[in-house]
Design a protein around this motif. Structure first.
Motif, mmCIF file in Angstrom:
data_model
loop_
_atom_site.group_PDB
_atom_site.id
_atom_site.type_symbol
_atom_site.label_atom_id
_atom_site.label_comp_id
_atom_site.label_asym_id
_atom_site.label_seq_id
_atom_site.Cartn_x
_atom_site.Cartn_y
_atom_site.Cartn_z
ATOM 1 N N SER A 158 -36.380 26.903 -13.109
ATOM 2 C CA SER A 158 -35.791 25.683 -13.661
ATOM 3 C C SER A 158 -34.454 25.371 -12.985
ATOM 4 C CB SER A 158 -35.584 25.820 -15.174
ATOM 5 O OG SER A 158 -34.686 26.889 -15.461
ATOM 6 N N SER A 159 -34.212 25.976 -11.826
ATOM 7 C CA SER A 159 -32.954 25.716 -11.120
ATOM 8 C C SER A 159 -32.955 24.305 -10.559
ATOM 9 C CB SER A 159 -32.738 26.728 -9.992
ATOM 10 O OG SER A 159 -33.685 26.527 -8.968
ATOM 11 N N GLU A 160 -31.770 23.792 -10.264
ATOM 12 C CA GLU A 160 -31.647 22.445 -9.704
ATOM 13 C C GLU A 160 -30.636 22.448 -8.572
ATOM 14 O OE1 GLU A 160 -29.913 19.712 -12.518
ATOM 15 O OE2 GLU A 160 -28.876 21.336 -13.563
ATOM 16 N N LYS A 161 -30.748 21.476 -7.700
ATOM 17 C CA LYS A 161 -29.803 21.335 -6.594
ATOM 18 C C LYS A 161 -28.532 20.674 -7.123
ATOM 19 C CE LYS A 161 -32.014 22.444 -2.599
ATOM 20 N NZ LYS A 161 -31.466 23.160 -1.441
ATOM 21 N N LEU A 162 -27.387 21.263 -6.830
ATOM 22 C CA LEU A 162 -26.119 20.721 -7.287
ATOM 23 C C LEU A 162 -25.264 20.271 -6.111
ATOM 24 C CD1 LEU A 162 -25.067 23.318 -10.039
ATOM 25 C CD2 LEU A 162 -26.327 21.179 -10.341
ATOM 26 N N SER A 163 -24.375 19.350 -6.379
ATOM 27 C CA SER A 163 -23.361 18.979 -5.392
ATOM 28 C C SER A 163 -22.319 20.089 -5.352
ATOM 29 C CB SER A 163 -22.688 17.672 -5.791
ATOM 30 O OG SER A 163 -21.924 17.847 -6.983
ATOM 31 N N TYR A 164 -21.475 20.075 -4.340
ATOM 32 C CA TYR A 164 -20.421 21.080 -4.246
ATOM 33 C C TYR A 164 -19.529 21.044 -5.485
ATOM 34 C CZ TYR A 164 -16.194 23.536 -2.833
ATOM 35 O OH TYR A 164 -15.115 24.394 -2.794
ATOM 36 N N ASN A 165 -19.095 19.863 -5.895
ATOM 37 C CA ASN A 165 -18.194 19.750 -7.037
ATOM 38 C C ASN A 165 -18.845 20.249 -8.325
ATOM 39 O OD1 ASN A 165 -16.088 18.711 -5.509
ATOM 40 N ND2 ASN A 165 -16.633 16.575 -5.916
ATOM 41 N N ASP A 166 -20.113 19.909 -8.524
ATOM 42 C CA ASP A 166 -20.817 20.372 -9.725
ATOM 43 C C ASP A 166 -21.027 21.887 -9.685
ATOM 44 O OD1 ASP A 166 -20.918 17.847 -10.790
ATOM 45 O OD2 ASP A 166 -22.971 17.432 -10.107
ATOM 46 N N ALA A 167 -21.308 22.418 -8.498
ATOM 47 C CA ALA A 167 -21.500 23.865 -8.362
ATOM 48 C C ALA A 167 -20.203 24.612 -8.658
ATOM 49 C CB ALA A 167 -21.998 24.201 -6.960
ATOM 50 N N ILE A 168 -19.085 24.106 -8.137
ATOM 51 C CA ILE A 168 -17.788 24.738 -8.392
ATOM 52 C C ILE A 168 -17.443 24.669 -9.878
ATOM 53 C CG2 ILE A 168 -15.291 24.469 -8.049
ATOM 54 C CD1 ILE A 168 -16.655 25.921 -5.790
ATOM 55 N N ALA A 169 -17.701 23.523 -10.494
ATOM 56 C CA ALA A 169 -17.418 23.385 -11.922
ATOM 57 C C ALA A 169 -18.241 24.376 -12.741
ATOM 58 C CB ALA A 169 -17.709 21.949 -12.368
ATOM 59 N N ALA A 170 -19.522 24.546 -12.398
ATOM 60 C CA ALA A 170 -20.387 25.484 -13.116
ATOM 61 C C ALA A 170 -19.938 26.921 -12.895
ATOM 62 C CB ALA A 170 -21.838 25.300 -12.667
ATOM 63 N N ALA A 171 -19.563 27.252 -11.654
ATOM 64 C CA ALA A 171 -19.088 28.608 -11.357
ATOM 65 C C ALA A 171 -17.796 28.900 -12.107
ATOM 66 C CB ALA A 171 -18.880 28.772 -9.852
ATOM 67 N N ASN A 172 -16.894 27.946 -12.125
ATOM 68 C CA ASN A 172 -15.621 28.144 -12.832
ATOM 69 C C ASN A 172 -15.829 28.296 -14.334
ATOM 70 O OD1 ASN A 172 -14.001 28.117 -10.538
ATOM 71 N ND2 ASN A 172 -13.657 25.907 -10.617
ATOM 72 N N ARG A 173 -16.812 27.579 -14.891
ATOM 73 C CA ARG A 173 -17.129 27.755 -16.316
ATOM 74 C C ARG A 173 -17.614 29.171 -16.587
ATOM 75 N NH1 ARG A 173 -19.302 22.499 -15.932
ATOM 76 N NH2 ARG A 173 -21.419 23.338 -15.662
ATOM 77 N N THR A 174 -18.441 29.676 -15.670
ATOM 78 C CA THR A 174 -18.959 31.038 -15.827
ATOM 79 C C THR A 174 -17.822 32.057 -15.799
ATOM 80 O OG1 THR A 174 -21.055 30.426 -14.780
ATOM 81 C CG2 THR A 174 -20.516 32.766 -14.857
ATOM 82 N N VAL A 175 -16.913 31.906 -14.839
ATOM 83 C CA VAL A 175 -15.768 32.817 -14.741
ATOM 84 C C VAL A 175 -14.885 32.697 -15.983
ATOM 85 C CG1 VAL A 175 -13.682 33.371 -13.435
ATOM 86 C CG2 VAL A 175 -15.788 32.773 -12.219
#
Length: 331
Positions: free
Chosen positions: A45-62
């Protein structure tokens, strides 16, 4: 004792014995014949993200890891970027009972080579009570693999994955079900099932179904690995695609150690090799010589022998990931 009472006792005894036999038979059937297929592990169920969306998701995880006091500070998820989408990005997945700290130094090696690097924490791992890694569930593992793949998809033009032990098992699954994202994989000491010396082959179904399905209470190996967690990683491996095909995959590298007695080395080499062949990808394998003195964990610098050879090991892993024809020279 009168005859009727004696007959009642006999009947009760027979009923009790039959119940025990039936229960034992059901348990045995469950242990050996329960299908390993899991709906959550049959698709992505993964999806392709933009750089900004990927960074935002990674930062939320951290941020979530940072705010959770049950997680050890050194075990929080790690995101290392160059402030923009790079030509190459890599995700690194740690092993069973370990945490992102395991890949800190190797992550720096890739980052210094120009990669954006994401090192997520596997659910239930890196906690103050490390035995709680046995609480991990199949749905949590599936969600982790899919969400982590979404994040790495936005960090580089070409994205790949490095996994160690159980993390290499997850990396194999991710590669097959997310081949539109992952084009190369480096699998270090891949754990698909234990070695025969660790767990005889006839016991593997017991480990997978009785512990992996949480039927038996958790127990731990001599190195404090949860049987329940190990069983679930074996379930992941049983849910690979039947043909192991990963369209879009360009390269698969595998590294094991001659001194590793924990994993089934035949599977560690043959599963990735077959995946590469089915996908038309280049395959490369290297076995670290026994003279290096390194066992199963061939990455973490907190081990004296790995630290001793770090100046050679880490550049070697980078070269192996990039598909270069390289080998290690002993000191």
């Amino acid at each position: 004792m009168d005859t009727s009472r004696k007959n009642r006792i006999i009947k009760i005894t027979i009923w009790a014995v039959c119940s025990i036999v039936v229960t034992a038979a059901l348990l045995a059937a469950t242990a050996f014949f329960w299908p390993a297929a899991s709906k959550q592990l049959q698709s992505s169920s993964s999806e392709k993200l933009s750089y900004n969306d990927a960074i935002a998701a990674a930062n939320r995880t951290v941020s979530e890891d940072t705010s959770n006091t049950d997680i050890r500070p050194e075990c929080r998820s790690i995101i290392k970027t160059h402030g923009k989408k790079t030509a190459k990005a890599v995700m690194m997945i740690h092993g069973v009972s370990a945490c992102p700290q395991q890949f800190t130094d190797l992550g720096n090696t890739f980052f210094n080579a120009g990669y954006n690097v994401y090192i997520p924490r596997v659910p239930s791992h890196g906690l103050t009570d490390n035995k709680r890694h046995g609480e991990i569930t199949i749905p949590a593992m599936a969600q982790f693999m899919n969400s982590s793949t979404s994040i790495i998809s936005g960090l580089g033009d070409e994205t790949g994955i490095v996994g160690l032990s159980g993390g290499a098992n997850m990396a194999t699954w991710i590669t097959q079900y997310n081949s539109q994202t992952i084009s190369r994989a480096l699998l270090l000491s891949p754990f698909y099932q234990p070695s025969e010396s660790e767990t005889p082959s006839w016991k593997i179904p017991l480990l997978r179904n009785l512990y992996g399905r949480n039927i038996l209470p958790d127990s731990f190996t001599g190195s404090n690995l949860s049987y329940r967690a190990l069983g679930k990683y074996i379930i992941i491996a049983k849910n690979y695609k039947s043909d192991l095909k990963a369209p879009g995959l360009k390269y698969v590298g595998v590294v094991t150690s001659e001194n590793d007695t924990a994993i089934d080395k035949n599977l560690a080499v043959n599963i990735p090799k077959q995946m590469a062949a089915a996908s038309g990808a280049k395959f490369q394998y290297y076995s670290i010589p026994a003279s290096f003195g390194i066992g199963h964990d061939i990455v973490a610098l907190n081990q004296d022998e790995v630290k001793k050879h770090a100046d050679k090991l880490y550049p070697f892993y980078l070269d192996m990931y990039e598909g270069k024809d390289v080998k290690l020279e002993a000191n």
